[in-house]
Design a protein around this motif. Structure first.
Motif, PDB file in Angstrom:
ATOM      1  N   VAL A  68       2.823 -24.092   1.419  1.00  0.00           N
ATOM      2  CA  VAL A  68       1.650 -23.320   1.099  1.00  0.00           C
ATOM      3  C   VAL A  68       0.676 -24.064   1.453  1.00  0.00           C
ATOM      4  N   GLY A  69      -0.279 -23.722   2.274  1.00  0.00           N
ATOM      5  CA  GLY A  69      -1.364 -24.741   2.633  1.00  0.00           C
ATOM      6  C   GLY A  69      -2.805 -23.917   2.313  1.00  0.00           C
ATOM      7  N   GLY A  70      -3.798 -24.549   2.917  1.00  0.00           N
ATOM      8  CA  GLY A  70      -5.308 -23.817   2.702  1.00  0.00           C
ATOM      9  C   GLY A  70      -5.914 -24.627   1.585  1.00  0.00           C
ATOM     10  N   VAL A 127     -10.613 -15.159 -13.469  1.00  0.00           N
ATOM     11  CA  VAL A 127     -10.102 -14.378 -12.581  1.00  0.00           C
ATOM     12  C   VAL A 127      -9.892 -14.874 -11.325  1.00  0.00           C
ATOM     13  N   LYS A 128     -10.930 -15.737 -10.816  1.00  0.00           N
ATOM     14  CA  LYS A 128     -10.922 -16.134  -9.559  1.00  0.00           C
ATOM     15  C   LYS A 128      -9.602 -17.263  -9.211  1.00  0.00           C
ATOM     16  N   THR A 129      -9.714 -18.058 -10.275  1.00  0.00           N
ATOM     17  CA  THR A 129      -8.452 -19.148 -10.270  1.00  0.00           C
ATOM     18  C   THR A 129      -7.247 -18.594 -10.445  1.00  0.00           C
ATOM     19  N   ALA A 156      -2.745 -25.110  12.271  1.00  0.00           N
ATOM     20  CA  ALA A 156      -3.658 -24.588  11.260  1.00  0.00           C
ATOM     21  C   ALA A 156      -2.735 -23.936  10.263  1.00  0.00           C
ATOM     22  N   TYR A 157      -3.224 -23.719   8.826  1.00  0.00           N
ATOM     23  CA  TYR A 157      -2.426 -23.267   7.940  1.00  0.00           C
ATOM     24  C   TYR A 157      -2.189 -21.819   7.785  1.00  0.00           C
ATOM     25  N   ARG A 158      -3.242 -21.060   8.667  1.00  0.00           N
ATOM     26  CA  ARG A 158      -3.192 -19.447   8.614  1.00  0.00           C
ATOM     27  C   ARG A 158      -3.407 -19.257   9.828  1.00  0.00           C
ATOM     28  N   TYR A 173      -1.645 -17.308  -9.124  1.00  0.00           N
ATOM     29  CA  TYR A 173      -0.242 -16.215  -9.442  1.00  0.00           C
ATOM     30  C   TYR A 173       0.060 -16.074  -8.165  1.00  0.00           C
ATOM     31  N   ARG A 174      -0.608 -16.114  -6.876  1.00  0.00           N
ATOM     32  CA  ARG A 174      -0.341 -16.116  -5.620  1.00  0.00           C
ATOM     33  C   ARG A 174       0.766 -17.339  -5.236  1.00  0.00           C
ATOM     34  N   ASP A 175       0.430 -18.536  -5.843  1.00  0.00           N
ATOM     35  CA  ASP A 175       1.222 -19.651  -5.558  1.00  0.00           C
ATOM     36  C   ASP A 175       2.523 -19.441  -6.357  1.00  0.00           C
ATOM     37  N   LEU A 229       6.042 -12.379  -2.486  1.00  0.00           N
ATOM     38  CA  LEU A 229       5.470 -12.481  -1.348  1.00  0.00           C
ATOM     39  C   LEU A 229       6.437 -13.451  -0.203  1.00  0.00           C
ATOM     40  N   ILE A 230       5.954 -13.899   0.774  1.00  0.00           N
ATOM     41  CA  ILE A 230       6.682 -14.358   1.707  1.00  0.00           C
ATOM     42  C   ILE A 230       6.919 -15.782   2.082  1.00  0.00           C
ATOM     43  N   PRO A 231       8.053 -16.462   1.732  1.00  0.00           N
ATOM     44  CA  PRO A 231       8.023 -17.975   1.588  1.00  0.00           C
ATOM     45  C   PRO A 231       8.041 -18.357   3.076  1.00  0.00           C
ATOM     46  N   ARG A 253     -14.002 -13.991  -2.236  1.00  0.00           N
ATOM     47  CA  ARG A 253     -12.330 -13.599  -1.670  1.00  0.00           C
ATOM     48  C   ARG A 253     -12.389 -13.777  -0.315  1.00  0.00           C
ATOM     49  N   VAL A 254     -13.050 -14.614   0.309  1.00  0.00           N
ATOM     50  CA  VAL A 254     -13.122 -14.637   1.878  1.00  0.00           C
ATOM     51  C   VAL A 254     -11.616 -14.941   2.362  1.00  0.00           C
ATOM     52  N   MET A 255     -11.400 -14.625   3.711  1.00  0.00           N
ATOM     53  CA  MET A 255      -9.925 -14.804   4.406  1.00  0.00           C
ATOM     54  C   MET A 255     -10.347 -15.210   5.783  1.00  0.00           C
TER      55      MET A 255
HETATM   56  N1  SAJ Z   1       1.473 -18.012   2.321  1.00  0.00           N
HETATM   57  C1  SAJ Z   1       2.819 -17.902   1.958  1.00  0.00           C
HETATM   58  N2  SAJ Z   1       3.315 -16.873   1.768  1.00  0.00           N
HETATM   59  C2  SAJ Z   1       2.723 -15.479   1.336  1.00  0.00           C
HETATM   60  C3  SAJ Z   1       1.266 -15.655   1.342  1.00  0.00           C
HETATM   61  C4  SAJ Z   1       0.758 -17.006   1.680  1.00  0.00           C
HETATM   62  O1  SAJ Z   1       3.693 -19.036   2.111  1.00  0.00           O
HETATM   63  O2  SAJ Z   1       3.307 -14.487   1.279  1.00  0.00           O
HETATM   64  C5  SAJ Z   1       0.940 -19.093   2.201  1.00  0.00           C
HETATM   65  C6  SAJ Z   1       0.069 -19.175   3.755  1.00  0.00           C
HETATM   66  O3  SAJ Z   1       1.005 -19.420   4.726  1.00  0.00           O
HETATM   67  C7  SAJ Z   1      -0.866 -20.285   3.375  1.00  0.00           C
HETATM   68  C8  SAJ Z   1      -1.234 -20.420   2.036  1.00  0.00           C
HETATM   69  O4  SAJ Z   1      -0.163 -19.480   1.247  1.00  0.00           O
HETATM   70  O5  SAJ Z   1      -0.299 -21.677   3.750  1.00  0.00           O
HETATM   71  C9  SAJ Z   1      -2.472 -19.636   1.588  1.00  0.00           C
HETATM   72  O6  SAJ Z   1      -2.476 -18.543   2.285  1.00  0.00           O
HETATM   73  P1  SAJ Z   1      -3.295 -17.331   1.571  1.00  0.00           P
HETATM   74  O7  SAJ Z   1      -3.213 -16.216   2.870  1.00  0.00           O
HETATM   75  O8  SAJ Z   1      -2.675 -16.784   0.426  1.00  0.00           O
HETATM   76  O9  SAJ Z   1      -4.425 -17.478   1.230  1.00  0.00           O
HETATM   77  P2  SAJ Z   1      -6.163 -18.426   1.617  1.00  0.00           P
HETATM   78  O10 SAJ Z   1      -5.751 -19.566   1.208  1.00  0.00           O
HETATM   79  O11 SAJ Z   1      -6.185 -18.157   2.809  1.00  0.00           O
HETATM   80  O12 SAJ Z   1      -7.246 -17.488   0.853  1.00  0.00           O
HETATM   81  C10 SAJ Z   1      -6.615 -17.395  -0.763  1.00  0.00           C
HETATM   82  C11 SAJ Z   1      -6.960 -15.730  -0.606  1.00  0.00           C
HETATM   83  N3  SAJ Z   1      -6.684 -15.266  -1.652  1.00  0.00           N
HETATM   84  C12 SAJ Z   1      -5.765 -14.419  -1.837  1.00  0.00           C
HETATM   85  O13 SAJ Z   1      -5.419 -13.812  -0.778  1.00  0.00           O
HETATM   86  C13 SAJ Z   1      -5.425 -14.075  -3.199  1.00  0.00           C
HETATM   87  C14 SAJ Z   1      -8.598 -15.606  -0.394  1.00  0.00           C
HETATM   88  O14 SAJ Z   1      -8.845 -14.029  -0.748  1.00  0.00           O
HETATM   89  C15 SAJ Z   1      -9.627 -16.343  -1.237  1.00  0.00           C
HETATM   90  O15 SAJ Z   1     -10.812 -15.956  -0.828  1.00  0.00           O
HETATM   91  C16 SAJ Z   1      -9.384 -17.642  -0.762  1.00  0.00           C
HETATM   92  O16 SAJ Z   1      -8.049 -18.231  -1.133  1.00  0.00           O
HETATM   93  C17 SAJ Z   1     -10.269 -18.725  -1.656  1.00  0.00           C
HETATM   94  O17 SAJ Z   1     -11.169 -19.181  -0.963  1.00  0.00           O
HETATM   95  O18 SAJ Z   1      -9.867 -18.737  -2.857  1.00  0.00           O
END
Ligand code: SAJ
Length: 569
Positions: free
Chosen positions: A303-305, A238-240, A367-369, A245-247, A297-299, A186-188
């Motif tokens: 959505v990257g990463g 759970v992981k996926t 960078a995406y984040r 669900y965030r997406d 969440l915040i658009p 669950r890294v970030m």
């Molecule tokens: N994003 C939005 N709006 C938000 C949140 C994120 O547009 O409200 C976008 C970000 O800008 C980014 C993308 O979504 O482009 C992904 O960002 P993220 O912060 O949601 O997540 P990741 O991909 O950096 O990391 C996620 C994390 N999952 C969650 O926070 C639920 C992390 O905990 C996981 O370890 C990682 O995926 C992973 O490796 O699966």
């Protein structure tokens, strides 16, 4: 520590050597923390950690770097550099290319990136590494039963099918010669060390002894979080689902924000109030470096990463590829909506500032984040490509990203990339904030000074409208409407969110039922929906899975309802 497998023999668990395959954003902090913890299990000697890296042109340099005591992760990573240095100085951490070093390992962490290809998992690099590991383990000491822990994200059912079978084909039988476990990361980026130390973590396996062993090991590094033991398929689900669900929640917010922008409604006021009503709040409306975890969440511009764009597909892989008709899925709808985000951002810019064709546009943040060098699936790059197609002169800026970054090269945007902020800003007609790097939001004076005659598009909630407007600068951004929402609209958004929660739960329940029927080979390995809800709630970025409910029509507001809910029935 003692453990018993199906042969009934009581064994003592000894951990003197830990292998970590793949020193990326998952493997590097895990290796460093495990080494730094001087772990003693069944031995007086602290366990040594040996990292294995593929000898590739792009990543082979990591071996020397680690052996010289340097972390291989860029960007701001508090704590990581010093932990790596100390562990190497204490002779507890090393790296190399040779898998035969792992023949006598007691534990092997697998942290190789997995991906999707179409609607299936892409396990190419993972299986490449596993085959070399399996060859090495054919020479393992007869009395050793190494525990192989997958930190990599796996599509549900992978462990009990393709991965178990792969080792079997090398004569390594799960539960007899090896123990297969998973503890999905669950890294970030930007918080790698903190996340491992304080976050709750799932520990799972195919055999019921495995999660207990992994807990015993990980307790040394997950010092402030809980370790939740479960079976492999539950951990895979759970992981996926957390990322899926965030997406979905980002797609939901993106549609609401688009409606707000079209009708000049302040999306952030809507978000605050609806999240209050949901009891799922956070501080992300006000703080651009707060990771959003509330209900809505915040658009942003996309959505990257590496994870969100793929994990929904991995979650549903088995169903999608088994069922003949197109899947009836909110998760797949969300993917389409989020892929359209960079284009929507450009349309919003043009609505406010007029046509952008031929203009000089600088995208701040590649960078995406925020505060990271990670460009995987970066929406900034997608936006740059779309702007180039419109005949714009585009500049991409980022101080963390390297000029030789693979994604810059892959999308052939390296020639428009710069790390020189002054140059990037001075040459532009329009500035697009795409990533909320500290370098940007700590420098608002610089941008105010240099924004004369330019238009500013805030695509990542980095600044407030009045900061620029008070100086007469043309400013807009996603969700920056002026009017407060009516009660009727708030109620519609709230009801729509509840509708989405139930729809997602129903979709998940279908997936769980399907997986259990086909892939749960014994009672221990069955997935329980209540467990999934409980374990998902341990995700630190907020993952409240609702109860399932009746399938009813989606809420409407003045003829508007969300495309997310357009499911073929
Ligand atoms: N994003 C939005 N709006 C938000 C949140 C994120 O547009 O409200 C976008 C970000 O800008 C980014 C993308 O979504 O482009 C992904 O960002 P993220 O912060 O949601 O997540 P990741 O991909 O950096 O990391 C996620 C994390 N999952 C969650 O926070 C639920 C992390 O905990 C996981 O370890 C990682 O995926 C992973 O490796 O699966």
């Amino acid at each position: 520590m003692q453990f018993t497998l199906d042969d009934g023999v009581e064994r003592t668990w000894t951990v003197e050597k830990i292998g970590v395959i793949g020193p990326g954003i998952v493997g590097m902090p895990m290796a460093a923390l495990l080494a730094d913890a001087s772990i003693k299990i069944g031995s007086q000697k602290a366990a040594r950690v040996h990292v294995i890296q593929r000898n590739s042109i792009s990543s082979g340099w990591k071996v020397d770097a680690i052996n010289q005591g340097r972390s291989v992760i860029g960007g701001i990573e508090p704590g990581l550099d010093s932990i790596v240095r100390e562990a190497v100085d204490n002779n507890l951490l090393s790296a190399g290319f040779d898998y035969s070093e792992l023949a006598d390992a007691d534990v092997v962490l697998v942290a190789i990136q997995t991906d999707k290809a179409g609607f299936e998992p892409d396990y190419g690099p993972l299986f490449g590494g596993l085959k070399e590991l399996a060859v090495a383990l054919q020479d393992k000491p007869a009395n050793k039963i190494p525990v192989i822990i997958f930190e990599s994200t796996l599509a549900p059912s992978s462990m009990s099918t393709v991965i178990k079978d792969l080792f079997h084909s090398y004569g390594l039988i799960e539960g007899r010669d090896i123990l297969l476990g998973n503890s999905p990361n669950r890294v970030m980026p930007g918080r790698l060390v903190e996340r491992v130390t304080v976050s709750d973590k799932l520990v799972a396996g195919l055999h019921k002894a495995t999660p207990t062993l992994i807990s015993h090991l990980y307790r040394n590094i997950v010092t402030k979080g809980n370790l939740f033991q479960t079976n492999s398929m539950t951990a895979e689900v759970v992981k996926t689902l957390e990322n899926a669900y965030r997406d979905v929640r980002i797609a939901f917010s993106s549609e609401i924000a688009a409606y707000c922008d079209f009708n000049d409604i302040d999306f952030y006021a809507v978000r605050e109030e609806v999240n209050n009503r949901l009891g799922q709040t956070d501080n992300a409306c006000k703080d651009p470096n707060c990771v959003p975890s509330g209900g809505m969440l915040i658009p942003m511009i996309g959505v990257g990463g590496h994870c969100l764009p793929k994990d929904g597909i991995l979650l549903q892989w088995r169903q999608i590829t088994t069922q003949p008709q197109p899947a009836n899925s909110m998760i797949l709808n969300a993917r389409q909506i989020n892929d359209g985000a960079p284009g929507n951002a450009i349309r919003l810019m043009e609505k406010e500032f007029g046509t952008i064709n031929g203009k000089k546009v600088t995208i701040l943040g590649t960078a995406y984040r925020f505060n990271s060098e990670d460009t995987r699936n970066s929406p900034s790059i997608q936006m740059a490509l779309q702007l180039l197609e419109k005949g714009c002169a585009v500049t991409l800026h980022d101080n963390y990203v390297k000029e030789t970054d693979q994604n810059l090269l892959r999308y052939e945007v390296d020639s428009i990339f710069t790390r020189d902020l002054e140059k990037a800003v001075n040459t532009a007609d329009c500035l697009v904030f795409a990533t909320a790097h500290q370098e940007y939001f700590n420098n608002s004076d610089f941008f105010l000074k240099h924004s004369g005659g330019k238009c500013i598009f805030d695509g990542c909630n980095i600044f407030q409208r009045n900061l620029f407007e008070e100086d007469g600068v043309a400013y807009t951004g996603i969700g920056r409407g002026r009017k407060g929402p009516t009660e009727e609209f708030l109620s519609f958004v709230h009801q729509s969110f509840l509708h989405m929660e139930t729809g997602f739960a129903n979709e998940l329940q279908d997936t769980v039922d399907f997986l259990n029927k086909k892939y749960a080979h014994d009672q221990f390995n069955e997935v329980d929906f209540g467990d999934v809800q409980r374990l998902a709630a341990s995700c630190s970025t907020g993952c409240v899975i609702a109860d399932t409910g009746p399938d009813i029509s989606p809420p409407q507001y003045q003829g508007f309802s969300l495309k997310l809910f357009d499911l073929p029935h």
